[in-house]
Design a protein around this motif. Sequence first.
Motif, short mmCIF file in Angstrom:
data_model
loop_
_atom_site.label_atom_id
_atom_site.label_comp_id
_atom_site.label_asym_id
_atom_site.label_seq_id
_atom_site.Cartn_x
_atom_site.Cartn_y
_atom_site.Cartn_z
N UNK A 85 13.14 28.10 30.25
CA UNK A 85 13.81 29.19 30.59
C UNK A 85 15.13 28.93 29.84
N UNK A 86 15.58 30.12 29.78
CA UNK A 86 17.22 30.23 29.40
C UNK A 86 17.86 30.72 30.98
N UNK A 87 18.58 29.88 31.65
CA UNK A 87 19.18 29.92 32.84
C UNK A 87 20.70 30.35 32.58
N UNK A 88 21.07 30.94 31.23
CA UNK A 88 22.54 31.09 31.30
C UNK A 88 23.24 30.14 30.88
N UNK A 89 22.95 28.96 30.95
CA UNK A 89 23.82 27.79 30.44
C UNK A 89 22.96 26.88 29.77
N UNK A 90 21.57 26.10 30.01
CA UNK A 90 20.74 25.34 29.33
C UNK A 90 19.75 26.69 28.65
N UNK A 91 19.70 26.68 27.33
CA UNK A 91 18.90 27.47 26.95
C UNK A 91 17.64 26.79 26.16
N UNK A 92 16.65 26.63 26.99
CA UNK A 92 15.34 25.95 26.50
C UNK A 92 14.49 26.54 25.60
N UNK A 93 15.20 28.06 25.25
CA UNK A 93 14.34 29.02 24.46
C UNK A 93 15.10 29.15 23.30
N UNK A 94 16.34 28.49 23.10
CA UNK A 94 17.20 28.78 21.89
C UNK A 94 16.37 29.08 20.83
N UNK A 95 16.67 30.20 20.03
CA UNK A 95 15.93 30.77 18.86
C UNK A 95 15.93 29.77 17.77
N UNK A 96 14.82 29.42 17.11
CA UNK A 96 14.69 28.40 16.00
C UNK A 96 14.96 27.09 16.23
N UNK A 97 15.43 26.62 17.60
CA UNK A 97 15.70 25.19 17.77
C UNK A 97 14.19 24.51 18.19
N UNK A 98 14.29 23.26 17.69
CA UNK A 98 13.03 22.72 18.10
C UNK A 98 13.21 21.68 19.32
N UNK A 99 12.37 21.94 20.40
CA UNK A 99 12.43 20.92 21.65
C UNK A 99 11.28 19.94 21.64
N UNK A 100 11.52 18.98 21.95
CA UNK A 100 10.72 17.93 22.07
C UNK A 100 10.05 17.64 23.71
N UNK A 101 8.75 17.34 23.97
CA UNK A 101 8.47 17.26 25.27
C UNK A 101 7.41 16.24 25.26
N UNK A 102 7.15 15.63 26.54
CA UNK A 102 6.05 14.91 26.95
C UNK A 102 5.36 15.58 28.22
N UNK A 103 4.15 15.57 28.17
CA UNK A 103 3.50 16.33 29.15
C UNK A 103 2.33 15.31 29.70
N UNK A 104 2.12 15.19 31.01
CA UNK A 104 1.21 14.20 31.42
C UNK A 104 0.39 14.95 32.96
N UNK A 105 -0.64 14.44 33.18
CA UNK A 105 -1.24 14.65 34.38
C UNK A 105 -1.93 13.43 34.97
#
Length: 92
Positions: A72-92
């Motif tokens: 989400x983009x919460x107005x301060x942290x933009x985790x959807x910023x256009x064309x920016x690459x975001x890295x993640x680790x997901x686990x179950x």
Amino acid sequence: RVAVLEARHFMVGSYVGAGEQAQEIDLGFTPKGVLVQGNCNHYDVILALEDSVGMEHYGTVIQIIPNGFRARNNGHVHQTQKNKIFYFVAFD
């Protein structure tokens, strides 16, 4: 012991921000936890757990959903910023 690890999912990946208010990332499984690199100057890491959204001072930025997570983009942290690459680790 190996059988237990094989029964679990662990994924390291990235997504490109679409510039929208919210963006869903499909993992093919519902994670119990997701760590996502932030986009602030300090590149904070945001952690979301199945029973707790990933937040920072201004609100939710990462939320686990069926088969993936929502950034989400919460107005301060933009985790959807256009064309920016975001890295993640997901686990179950």
